[in-house]
Design a protein around this motif. Structure first.
Motif, short mmCIF file in Angstrom:
data_model
loop_
_atom_site.label_atom_id
_atom_site.label_comp_id
_atom_site.label_asym_id
_atom_site.label_seq_id
_atom_site.Cartn_x
_atom_site.Cartn_y
_atom_site.Cartn_z
N TYR A 306 47.36 25.15 44.35
CA TYR A 306 47.54 23.71 44.60
C TYR A 306 48.53 23.05 43.64
N ALA A 307 49.42 23.84 43.08
CA ALA A 307 50.47 23.32 42.20
C ALA A 307 51.82 23.67 42.80
N PHE A 308 52.82 22.87 42.47
CA PHE A 308 54.16 23.15 42.97
C PHE A 308 54.89 24.09 42.02
N ARG A 309 54.82 23.81 40.72
CA ARG A 309 55.57 24.60 39.74
C ARG A 309 54.61 25.27 38.77
N LEU A 310 54.76 26.57 38.61
CA LEU A 310 53.95 27.31 37.66
C LEU A 310 54.55 27.21 36.26
#
Length: 380
Positions: A306-310
């Motif tokens: 549920y995140a765009f950027r790790l």
């Protein structure tokens, strides 16, 4: 010597933040791309990247090779940080202590500002050794030049930074001054008027996913297409109305027809039109805009984490200057199209007993719609 403070920035322990004080001054760094704990001690930090603010970067100017050498030699992060502290201490110790500039230096700078026009001075630093000069272009945009005057100025070239899409060479000679700097940047700003008009048109009318806060230097935009798909473009600053570099991201069932339309309609491209209008024409679509689209409809957040950027320290795009992997794999089911980070999808599939593996490819099902999905993974 006390061990340095290392604050992890991600769960994989491959990115850390550290800081230390020298002569009452704090120095902060982020170290990205650190080998995972199981490899620490057996391999060097040669692939790690060091991030710091512009002031510290300027302090280390000329010592980059020394820092890289230490990264290649050190096999653990704590040792490298201690060596980095030693490097900065040696630089700080030999730096001349701050003192008031000589009267003739001040008189020279005041004379230059009189010639330049005081209306261009936005801010001046301590001892007149740094200043911000401002320029307003024909469209009313404000451009700020950060100028640092080194010892030996004006015989020595000043350090100038500004939000420009290309590097500006000062072509410095003895006898030049701030007026030469201002005139050179004014000429460059005039050259890039069309580029900034094109980029502002994109930022105003469509949903830009990256960069999150674009600057005048950014040539890259990632535009939402809907259906969890997007289009990455890189614009030529000197030919902003020409066809940009394009890369479609998302489910093949959605982006394959778009690629086909672009190839078939590319002859419709007209260099007397703005880039966005040309893109919509050749793709035969209207891009989603923030005014008539909700974030959930265009979101490209990973369907697993549920995140765009790790926060994994990997370079996602050199143009937007942001670190961290972004979703680069999507479900090919047209009614689903959920995007995933390759890392997240690999971990998910490996946790499912029905997943099959052939060489370095995992075969399983989408976590959302159970449609068949495959992803390339590193061999265990």
């Amino acid at each position: 010597m006390a061990a340095p403070l290392l604050l992890p920035l991600n769960a994989d322990l491959t990115a850390f933040s550290t800081f230390f004080c020298i002569d009452g001054r704090e120095f902060a760094f982020d170290v990205l791309g650190v080998p995972p704990p199981e490899e620490m001690g057996s391999t060097s930090l040669r692939d790690a990247k060091l991030q710091c603010d512009s002031e510290v970067r300027m302090l280390l100017r000329g010592f980059e090779n020394v820092v890289q050498q230490r990264l290649r030699q050190c096999t653990d992060l704590a040792t490298f940080v201690l060596e980095l502290k030693d490097i900065i201490e040696s630089i700080v110790c030999v730096q001349p202590k701050a003192s008031l500039p000589k009267a003739n230096f001040c008189a020279h700078i005041f004379s230059e500002l009189d010639t330049l026009g005081w209306e261009h001075l936005a801010r001046v630093g301590q001892n007149l050794c740094s200043m911000h000069l401002q320029i307003f272009d024909e469209a009313g945009r404000e451009h700020i030049l950060e100028v640092r005057l080194p010892l030996g100025y004006p015989k020595v070239e000043p350090l100038v930074s500004a939000d420009m899409p290309c590097v500006i060479d000062l072509e410095w000679n003895d006898g030049m001054g701030l007026k030469h700097v201002l005139d050179l940047y004014k000429q460059a700003i005039c050259r890039y008027q069309g580029f900034w008009t094109v980029m502002e048109d994109i930022d105003k009318k469509v949903w830009v996913m990256e960069p999150e806060h674009p600057s005048k230097a950014n040539k890259f935009r990632r535009i939402a297409l809907g259906g969890h798909c997007s289009l990455s473009i890189t614009v030529d600053p000197l030919a902003p109305h020409s066809i940009p570099e394009c890369r479609f991201l998302g489910s093949d069932t959605i982006i394959a027809p778009l690629r086909k339309r672009m190839n078939c309609n590319i002859k419709k491209w007209k260099t007397n039109r703005l880039l966005l209008a040309n893109l919509e024409d050749v793709l035969e679509m209207t891009f989603p805009s923030p005014q008539d689209t909700v974030h959930e409809d265009i979101s490209s957040d990973c369907g697993i984490c549920y995140a765009f950027r790790l926060s994994d320290g990997k370079a996602a795009n050199s143009e937007c200057k942001q670190e961290g992997s972004i979703p680069d794999r999507a479900c090919d089911n047209a009614t689903c199209g959920r995007p995933f980070h390759t890392t997240c999808l690999v971990e998910w599939l490996r946790s499912i007993t029905t997943t099959r593996q052939s060489f370095d490819v995992l075969f399983g099902n989408c976590p959302y719609c159970t449609h068949p999905i495959a992803v390339k993974a590193a061999l265990i």
